[in-house]
Motif scaffolding. Structure first.
Motif, PDB file in Angstrom:
ATOM      1  N   ARG A 152      46.117 -20.333  12.969  1.00  0.00           N
ATOM      2  CA  ARG A 152      44.733 -20.484  12.469  1.00  0.00           C
ATOM      3  C   ARG A 152      43.766 -19.504  13.129  1.00  0.00           C
ATOM      4  O   ARG A 152      42.558 -19.742  13.170  1.00  0.00           O
ATOM      5  CB  ARG A 152      44.241 -21.928  12.665  1.00  0.00           C
ATOM      6  N   GLN A 153      44.276 -18.371  13.583  1.00  0.00           N
ATOM      7  CA  GLN A 153      43.431 -17.458  14.339  1.00  0.00           C
ATOM      8  C   GLN A 153      42.273 -16.901  13.526  1.00  0.00           C
ATOM      9  O   GLN A 153      41.168 -16.705  14.071  1.00  0.00           O
ATOM     10  CB  GLN A 153      44.265 -16.297  14.905  1.00  0.00           C
ATOM     11  N   PHE A 154      42.456 -16.637  12.225  1.00  0.00           N
ATOM     12  CA  PHE A 154      41.379 -16.049  11.438  1.00  0.00           C
ATOM     13  C   PHE A 154      40.317 -17.085  11.088  1.00  0.00           C
ATOM     14  O   PHE A 154      39.120 -16.779  11.060  1.00  0.00           O
ATOM     15  CB  PHE A 154      41.934 -15.384  10.180  1.00  0.00           C
ATOM     16  N   THR A 155      40.760 -18.316  10.820  1.00  0.00           N
ATOM     17  CA  THR A 155      39.789 -19.390  10.610  1.00  0.00           C
ATOM     18  C   THR A 155      38.919 -19.573  11.851  1.00  0.00           C
ATOM     19  O   THR A 155      37.684 -19.657  11.764  1.00  0.00           O
ATOM     20  CB  THR A 155      40.518 -20.704  10.284  1.00  0.00           C
ATOM     21  N   LEU A 156      39.546 -19.632  13.006  1.00  0.00           N
ATOM     22  CA  LEU A 156      38.810 -19.863  14.252  1.00  0.00           C
ATOM     23  C   LEU A 156      37.918 -18.678  14.597  1.00  0.00           C
ATOM     24  O   LEU A 156      36.781 -18.864  15.063  1.00  0.00           O
ATOM     25  CB  LEU A 156      39.802 -20.142  15.384  1.00  0.00           C
ATOM     26  N   LEU A 157      38.397 -17.458  14.370  1.00  0.00           N
ATOM     27  CA  LEU A 157      37.568 -16.274  14.638  1.00  0.00           C
ATOM     28  C   LEU A 157      36.350 -16.252  13.725  1.00  0.00           C
ATOM     29  O   LEU A 157      35.222 -16.002  14.176  1.00  0.00           O
ATOM     30  CB  LEU A 157      38.392 -15.005  14.445  1.00  0.00           C
ATOM     31  N   ALA A 158      36.549 -16.516  12.441  1.00  0.00           N
ATOM     32  CA  ALA A 158      35.435 -16.493  11.497  1.00  0.00           C
ATOM     33  C   ALA A 158      34.366 -17.520  11.870  1.00  0.00           C
ATOM     34  O   ALA A 158      33.162 -17.230  11.826  1.00  0.00           O
ATOM     35  CB  ALA A 158      35.945 -16.759  10.076  1.00  0.00           C
ATOM     36  N   ARG A 159      34.802 -18.708  12.252  1.00  0.00           N
ATOM     37  CA  ARG A 159      33.832 -19.747  12.591  1.00  0.00           C
ATOM     38  C   ARG A 159      33.129 -19.452  13.912  1.00  0.00           C
ATOM     39  O   ARG A 159      31.944 -19.767  14.070  1.00  0.00           O
ATOM     40  CB  ARG A 159      34.540 -21.101  12.629  1.00  0.00           C
ATOM     41  N   SER A 213      32.341 -17.952   6.117  1.00  0.00           N
ATOM     42  CA  SER A 213      31.771 -18.757   7.203  1.00  0.00           C
ATOM     43  C   SER A 213      30.439 -18.129   7.586  1.00  0.00           C
ATOM     44  O   SER A 213      30.369 -16.928   7.877  1.00  0.00           O
ATOM     45  CB  SER A 213      32.714 -18.764   8.416  1.00  0.00           C
ATOM     46  N   GLU A 214      29.378 -18.951   7.603  1.00  0.00           N
ATOM     47  CA  GLU A 214      28.031 -18.462   7.863  1.00  0.00           C
ATOM     48  C   GLU A 214      27.352 -19.308   8.930  1.00  0.00           C
ATOM     49  O   GLU A 214      27.681 -20.491   9.098  1.00  0.00           O
ATOM     50  CB  GLU A 214      27.195 -18.513   6.583  1.00  0.00           C
ATOM     51  N   PRO A 215      26.383 -18.721   9.628  1.00  0.00           N
ATOM     52  CA  PRO A 215      25.570 -19.538  10.539  1.00  0.00           C
ATOM     53  C   PRO A 215      24.907 -20.664   9.762  1.00  0.00           C
ATOM     54  O   PRO A 215      24.422 -20.466   8.648  1.00  0.00           O
ATOM     55  CB  PRO A 215      24.549 -18.536  11.089  1.00  0.00           C
ATOM     56  N   PRO A 256      27.874 -13.769   9.850  1.00  0.00           N
ATOM     57  CA  PRO A 256      28.733 -14.297   8.792  1.00  0.00           C
ATOM     58  C   PRO A 256      30.045 -13.528   8.729  1.00  0.00           C
ATOM     59  O   PRO A 256      30.101 -12.342   9.037  1.00  0.00           O
ATOM     60  CB  PRO A 256      27.898 -14.090   7.520  1.00  0.00           C
ATOM     61  N   CYS A 257      31.103 -14.218   8.304  1.00  0.00           N
ATOM     62  CA  CYS A 257      32.426 -13.607   8.249  1.00  0.00           C
ATOM     63  C   CYS A 257      33.133 -14.062   6.980  1.00  0.00           C
ATOM     64  O   CYS A 257      33.190 -15.262   6.686  1.00  0.00           O
ATOM     65  CB  CYS A 257      33.243 -13.980   9.480  1.00  0.00           C
ATOM     66  N   LEU A 258      33.666 -13.108   6.238  1.00  0.00           N
ATOM     67  CA  LEU A 258      34.396 -13.375   5.007  1.00  0.00           C
ATOM     68  C   LEU A 258      35.870 -13.066   5.227  1.00  0.00           C
ATOM     69  O   LEU A 258      36.223 -11.978   5.671  1.00  0.00           O
ATOM     70  CB  LEU A 258      33.848 -12.514   3.869  1.00  0.00           C
TER      71      LEU A 258
END
Length: 316
Positions: free
Chosen positions: A68-75, A40-42, A83-85
């Motif tokens: 969905r905590q990691f999806t939401l945190l990354a976004r 997930s990137e700006p 950015p978050c991988l």
């Protein structure tokens, strides 16, 4: 970035975009096994991001996380400019390879950073983020690899469990509280608390005493015999003590895992003494939160804490 064949299998929630971020699939090779990661990137400033967050997912689960905590945190991080991988390490989620536990994912973490830097050459440093045994994996990684690319650690409710440590936490934070309750004694005297419950309490007390005597590292507890034969918790302590960068420690108030970690820091012997006051450690206590920060409010607090920490960790 080349798309993985697994792109088509990502569910609708994984592929949903917003104006503030964009998601893409990153394929990672780890010793011949294909791993899958979601980046997930700006939406606009990705080309100038030299610091990112590598979110290590604990097991057994995959990159989306509970609720969905990691999806939401990354976004959320991407929308704030970082950015978050998110990585499925070997044996988890859509990754190939044999299943493994948190103490044996050093190669997976290194391979993810390597692949990320190949795809985004401007990336110079990463912050490792982990919940529970993924936080433990992050500490083991910095202890064993001494990777100069790791610029910070975000540790949420780190896992230090042994059979003895769990018994000690239960006695301290649950059973002793029950013994102070008049209702417990009324039930005991009336026969509504059975002998099995009393035997359980006595067993927990015996295990807790063994922990006090320094026998936390039971023979069945996980060790990495390839690199360091000490108990994994001692390696974690060395990782936290020896890491030169900043650390964000997030602890939930309603979580026995967090309580075990605090007990370890207080009573875990010389390896753990003073670690909560080490230079560069920022501690955040979420008093009412559960282990996985399962409400929108707790999740938002974690997102803000992480975004602020990463921003402060960037070089001036």
């Amino acid at each position: 970035m080349s798309a993985s064949p697994l792109t088509a299998t990502i569910d609708t929630a994984e592929r949903t975009q917003s104006p503030a971020h964009r998601d893409s699939v990153l394929s990672v090779d780890c010793d011949g096994d294909a791993l899958v990661a979601l980046l997930s990137e700006p939406a606009i400033t990705a080309s100038s991001s030299d610091t990112g967050v590598l979110l290590i997912v604990g097991g057994p689960q995959y990159r989306v996380g509970a609720h969905r905590q990691f999806t939401l945190l990354a976004r959320a991080l991407a929308a704030s400019g970082t950015p978050c991988l998110r990585l499925d390490y070997r044996g988890m989620g859509d990754a190939e390879g044999a299943m493994r536990d948190f103490a044996d994912v050093d190669a997976d973490v290194a391979a993810a950073i390597d692949a990320w830097q190949r795809e985004r050459p401007q990336l110079r440093r990463v912050v490792l983020w982990g919940l529970c045994d993924a936080a433990s994996a992050a500490l083991l990684y910095v202890h064993r690899r001494r990777d100069p690319r790791v610029a910070g650690l975000c540790l949420a409710n780190p896992w230090v469990r042994t059979e003895a440590s769990l018994a000690r936490a239960q006695v301290k934070h649950y059973y002793l509280g029950r013994l102070r309750q008049p209702a417990f004694w009324r039930k005991l005297l009336s026969g509504r608390v059975g002998l099995s419950a009393l035997r359980e309490l006595l067993g927990k007390l015996a295990l807790a005493r063994s922990a006090r005597a320094g026998s936390d590292g039971a023979p069945g507890d996980r060790q990495d015999t390839r690199q360091d034969t000490r108990h994994y918790t001692e390696q974690m302590a060395d990782g936290l003590r020896g890491f030169a960068g900043p650390v964000l420690l997030m602890l939930s108030g309603d979580d026995v895992v967090a309580k075990e970690f605090l007990d370890r820091c207080r009573d875990g012997g010389p390896a753990w003494q003073g670690l909560l006051s080490r230079p560069g450690l920022r501690r955040a206590d979420l008093a009412a939160a559960d282990h996985t920060f399962s409400t929108a409010d707790w999740r938002a607090q974690v997102e803000r804490l992480t975004a602020d920490f990463v921003r402060d960790a960037r070089p001036a």
